[in-house]
Design a protein around this motif. Structure first.
Motif: not given
Length: 380
Positions: A342-352
């Motif tokens: 999650l730290m390295h992938n802000p797009e993933k955090r947004h989608d989640l």
């Protein structure tokens, strides 16, 4: 949105150990039920909050403290008084919150004294054995409680995980009702109004912990997991408790005094909302079935941020926050890897975050809770 109101014309009395609304999950559940049912809420009030505590939520229903014996290993029993006599001999529906040996005793007594009276229980959590004599006593209590539950007219619990465990222990399936925890109308509206987190590459991931700083909350596991990561995160800790000094010492020993870890102490609801609104992910790292749900996860999900919790035996906290977009084992040894992802992938955090809010709206929104409560109350 559907407004709160009495599901049916009957008045339902409630019984619990603590003084609602309080800051714990049991007190909050009893408070929300009373906000709809309107009946009197009886409690043992072992911490004497009635005399000095400032309610964290508006209270519109009557409350009554039962005079009790001093607690022994957390066991507290009510003295024989007129208040107790009226409670036990009333014909009104009585709903008690477990775990509590004293509450269990009064539920059974009420049913024995008036066999046709409607008496139900709210099973909040299974207990796990703790060290010492008191731990063995509470396992004995739980064994007894599971054998007495079928004598009551119904059992409410908070997740399908606990429902399955109760049926496995002998409860009749048609008498067990799943009613997940809920947020108040005001909380829900405020949290759902928080906009989705923007994708901001390069900004540190803001991790949030909310809870009492006690041993089973396992803030130490979260600190150890973050210590394995490179810089690119910050941790904000909301809550207080007996292990705060130990956790602060651990934080300094793992990451130094300049680590991005902030202990904020206990906050009021408005300040807590600000922390949730600024967060990217919430972590609930509890390690026991005593943590059976985690209402803070609902707050995070309604606000559009993912929550991380472990899949523990006879606990629903892992079920609450499961997301299809984040398949992981929900075990402590995987926490650091998930946080790194999650730290390295802000797009993933947004989608989640978007998925978490959708899950909240589909399963835990207040209008679902009200509909389920109204149906169950009408049947009882």
């Amino acid at each position: 949105m559907q407004q709160d109101g009495p599901p049916v014309s009957q008045t339902i009395l409630q019984l619990l150990r603590e003084w609602p609304p309080g800051f714990g999950g049991v007190e909050r559940v009893a408070h929300e039920l009373a906000s709809v049912w309107g009946g009197r809420v009886y409690s043992f009030d072992p911490q004497r909050q009635a005399s000095h505590a400032i309610d964290s939520c508006p209270v519109s229903y009557p409350r009554q403290v039962l005079p009790c014996s001093p607690p022994v290993a957390r066991l507290q029993l009510p003295w024989p008084t007129r208040i107790l006599g009226r409670l036990l001999l009333s014909s009104k529906h009585l709903h008690g919150h477990l775990p509590s040996p004293g509450v269990l005793l009064l539920l059974v007594a009420a049913k024995v004294l008036r066999p046709r009276r409607r008496v139900t229980a709210h099973w909040h959590s299974f207990l796990e054995q703790s060290p010492g004599f008191s731990g063995r006593l509470f396992l004995l209590y739980q064994w007894l409680a599971l054998r007495l539950l079928p004598l009551l007219d119904g059992v409410v619990t908070t997740s399908p995980v606990l429902e399955e465990a109760l049926i496995h222990q002998g409860c009749v399936s048609k008498r067990v009702q799943v009613l997940p925890c809920c947020l108040s109308n005001a909380q829900e509206q405020q949290l759902l109004a928080i906009p989705a987190r923007p994708v901001e590459p390069g900004r540190p991931m803001r991790v949030l912990f909310i809870g009492r700083l006690a041993s089973y909350k396992r803030l130490d596991w979260l600190l150890n997991a973050l210590a394995e990561l490179s810089q690119g995160w910050e941790l904000h800790i909301v809550g207080d408790g007996p292990h705060r000094d130990a956790f602060e010492t651990l934080s300094h020993s793992l990451m130094g005094h300049d680590a991005p870890v902030t202990f904020l102490g206990q906050l009021d609801e408005a300040a807590k909302l600000q922390q949730i609104a600024a967060a990217d992910v919430l972590v609930l790292p509890s390690d026991r079935s005593n943590e059976a749900f985690g209402i803070v996860q609902l707050e995070a999900m309604a606000a559009g941020i993912p929550a991380l919790a472990f899949d523990r035996r006879r606990s629903g906290m892992g079920w609450v926050c499961q997301l299809e977009g984040l398949p992981w084992a929900q075990t402590p040894d995987e926490l650091a890897n998930v946080l790194a992802l999650l730290m390295h992938n802000p797009e993933k955090r947004h989608d989640l975050g978007i998925e978490a809010r959708r899950r909240y709206q589909a399963l835990f929104a207040r209008h679902h809770w009200l509909n389920t409560l109204q149906t169950w109350t009408a049947q009882n």
